[in-house]
Design an enzyme around this catalytic site. Structure first.
Site, PDB file in Angstrom:
ATOM      1  N   GLU A  44       0.716  -1.337  -0.075  1.00 54.51           N
ATOM      2  CA  GLU A  44      -0.098  -0.001  -0.062  1.00 54.51           C
ATOM      3  C   GLU A  44       0.998   1.310   0.134  1.00 54.51           C
ATOM      4  O   GLU A  44       0.760   2.003   0.890  1.00 54.51           O
ATOM      5  CB  GLU A  44      -1.120   0.044   1.018  1.00 54.51           C
ATOM      6  CG  GLU A  44      -1.677  -1.286   1.354  1.00 54.51           C
ATOM      7  CD  GLU A  44      -2.782  -1.499   2.424  1.00 54.51           C
ATOM      8  OE1 GLU A  44      -2.410  -0.583   3.223  1.00 54.51           O
ATOM      9  OE2 GLU A  44      -3.465  -2.540   2.596  1.00 54.51           O
ATOM     10  N   GLU A  84      -5.943 -10.454  -1.974  1.00 47.45           N
ATOM     11  CA  GLU A  84      -6.463 -10.668  -0.785  1.00 47.45           C
ATOM     12  C   GLU A  84      -8.115 -10.846  -1.080  1.00 47.45           C
ATOM     13  O   GLU A  84      -8.833 -10.146  -0.379  1.00 47.45           O
ATOM     14  CB  GLU A  84      -6.040  -9.493  -0.146  1.00 47.45           C
ATOM     15  CG  GLU A  84      -4.656  -9.535   0.342  1.00 47.45           C
ATOM     16  CD  GLU A  84      -4.452  -8.012   1.141  1.00 47.45           C
ATOM     17  OE1 GLU A  84      -5.300  -7.672   1.964  1.00 47.45           O
ATOM     18  OE2 GLU A  84      -3.083  -7.648   0.992  1.00 47.45           O
TER      19      GLU A  84
END
Length: 384
Positions: free
Chosen positions: A168, A285
């Protein structure tokens, strides 16, 4: 001795042997997924199309939930530690005071079971030890980052298929011209921390695939569109600078009801833009929350299944997609359900969410069928 106890004995031997056993079994986790797969398992259906299917796991699950672990071995060709490799989870509160036992358990399980192992993650602003923030000056912080990479990546060299090197890294809302997240590593080392992390990871393990893992880039909203543009710009800069990056991780935490709209066309275009950079794509994910879905388990399960199917049908149209990882296999071990419990924020009907292919009793749900059908209908691609 039955087959289950035999597998348990072999696993104990691998775990007892520690990293010496892992080193001796170098690349064992890359044996043919299809050859070991059972009929109709997700790993077999994925392997037939040149894909790898996997799920998250924890050391605690390996040692305390044999029924669940049996399901993982049957359905998955890959495992990724949900938390047990994150810096804050490995560290015991002081520089260099690290406990790799849980991560070693997962690595040993992967090797012994003939499964691919993903590394998650090396650097993530959200799970950085508190002591890092108080280190005096840039040089001390850079030394800590270098030590983290060399130790973690070196420990599992030759075993990990792909690393989420930086998790991220972007946040357009922070207002930087380059779109990078204004957080701990950027503040400590400047934007060059990305190049440092990826180059050092490549030097430490020349065979592992290096991934930029990102969220909120899947849906049809201005925010997601802005994040897609920033991520593509970052990848182009990394490629131009010679920063070693091999793949993009798309987290894909989806919502069955009440979330932003989804456009298959926009997702396909975005994935095509990534592929044009010479990068592969990993769905890293994937899960689907039903927190806002109406009451009634059958209806909720079908809405979740439909969301999986729509997303995967679009995503798997792109041959550069090589991997699909659901963030959990059973609702028994879902971060979404844990969050609801920890925050005491249940659905309005008082029932927990049902976001994964199997329920808490390890029974299959419509989501399993949806994922299996998406794999079965996906175009075949060369493995990679």
């Amino acid at each position: 001795m039955n087959a289950g106890s035999g597998r348990g004995l072999r696993r104990r031997r691998v775990l007892a042997g520690g990293l010496a056993a892992l080193g001796a079994a170098k690349f064992a986790a890359f044996r043919s997924v299809a050859g070991a797969a059972e009929a109709e398992s997700l790993k077999r259906l994925a392997a037939e199309k040149g894909l790898i299917y996997g799920t998250t796991i924890s050391a605690r699950q390996i040692t305390r939930d044999p029924d669940f672990i049996g399901l993982v071995e049957r359905e998955a060709g890959l495992v990724v530690p949900e938390n047990d490799m994150k810096w804050q989870d490995i560290n015991r509160g002081a520089p260099g005071d690290d406990d790799y036992s849980r991560a070693d358990t997962i690595a040993g399980f992967a090797v012994e079971s003939g499964m691919v192992l993903r590394g998650h993650n090396i650097l993530w602003y959200f799970r950085t030890p508190q002591w890092f923030f108080t280190l005096p000056g840039r040089e001390a912080k850079e030394r800590a980052v270098v030590e983290r990479i060399k130790t973690l990546v070196g420990r599992y060299r030759g075993i990990v298929h792909s690393w989420d090197v930086v998790n991220e890294p972007i946040e357009p809302k922070d207002g930087r011209a380059d779109g990078l997240r204004q957080a701990v590593f950027l503040e400590a080392l400047g934007p060059g921390y990305l190049d440092l992390a990826y180059r050092l990871t490549r030097e430490t393990d020349t065979k592992a695939r290096l991934v930029v893992n990102e969220y909120n880039v899947e849906l049809d909203t201005p925010e997601h569109e802005a994040r897609r543009a920033v991520l593509l710009d970052l990848l182009r800069r990394m490629k131009k600078a010679g920063t070693p990056v091999d793949a993009v991780g798309i987290q894909a935490h989806l919502t069955a009801v009440g979330g932003p709209p989804f456009s298959p066309e926009r997702l396909r275009r975005f994935f095509s833009d990534i592929a044009a950079l010479g990068l592969t794509i990993e769905i890293t994910e994937l899960d689907v929350t039903d927190e806002a879905a109406p009451a009634g388990i059958a209806a909720r399960d079908q809405l979740v299944a439909d969301t999986y199917r729509r997303f995967l049908d679009a995503a798997l149209d792109e041959p550069a997609v090589k991997m699909v990882v659901t963030w959990g296999l059973s609702d028994r071990h879902s971060w979404i359900v844990r969050r609801e419990t920890n925050e005491a924020k249940w659905r309005k009907d008082g029932l927990p969410s049902r976001p994964l292919p199997f329920d808490t009793g390890l029974h299959p749900k419509p989501a399993l069928t949806a994922i299996a059908e998406a794999f079965a209908h996906a175009p075949t691609r060369p493995p990679g």
